[in-house]
Design a protein around this motif. Structure first.
Motif, short mmCIF file in Angstrom:
data_model
loop_
_atom_site.label_atom_id
_atom_site.label_comp_id
_atom_site.label_asym_id
_atom_site.label_seq_id
_atom_site.Cartn_x
_atom_site.Cartn_y
_atom_site.Cartn_z
N GLU A 13 16.08 52.42 95.54
CA GLU A 13 17.39 52.51 95.28
C GLU A 13 17.72 51.96 93.89
O GLU A 13 16.77 51.58 93.41
N ASN A 17 22.78 46.73 91.83
CA ASN A 17 23.99 47.82 91.89
C ASN A 17 25.43 47.28 91.48
O ASN A 17 26.25 47.74 92.17
N VAL A 89 27.34 51.12 93.66
CA VAL A 89 27.22 50.62 92.49
C VAL A 89 28.76 49.90 92.49
O VAL A 89 29.88 50.50 92.72
#
Length: 93
Positions: A13, A17, A89
């Motif tokens: 990932e 984020n 995000v």
């Protein structure tokens, strides 16, 4: 700036984020800094909460700073030759 790194570890990932594109030079944008040849970047698309594409790039030197988008949660699909990563995000200015 936040970067995606892959040094002998599989990419799972985009980390971290959250971005705060306020011009202070810290966490202002997301980009890819380093990828091994085993994981060839193809494209990234970032969507708002309604599913509208707000950013897309096939360039592995992309940088996303939120553009003119408002604060909120954005979702991404990052495609590589052998996998697709998806996640979110958060942007706080």
């Amino acid at each position: 700036d936040y970067y995606i790194y892959d040094e002998d570890q599989p990419i799972t990932e985009l980390q971290p984020n959250m971005i705060s594109p306020n011009g202070d030079g810290k966490t202002d944008r997301i980009s890819i800094d380093y990828l091994t040849a085993q994981c060839e970047f193809e494209e990234i698309s970032i969507f708002n909460r309604w599913g509208r594409v707000v950013f897309s790039s096939r360039d592995d030197t992309f940088q996303w700073d939120g553009g003119g988008e408002p604060d909120g949660t954005y979702y991404y699909f990052a495609r590589y030759e052998n996998k697709t990563l998806k996640g979110f995000v958060m942007m706080i200015r």
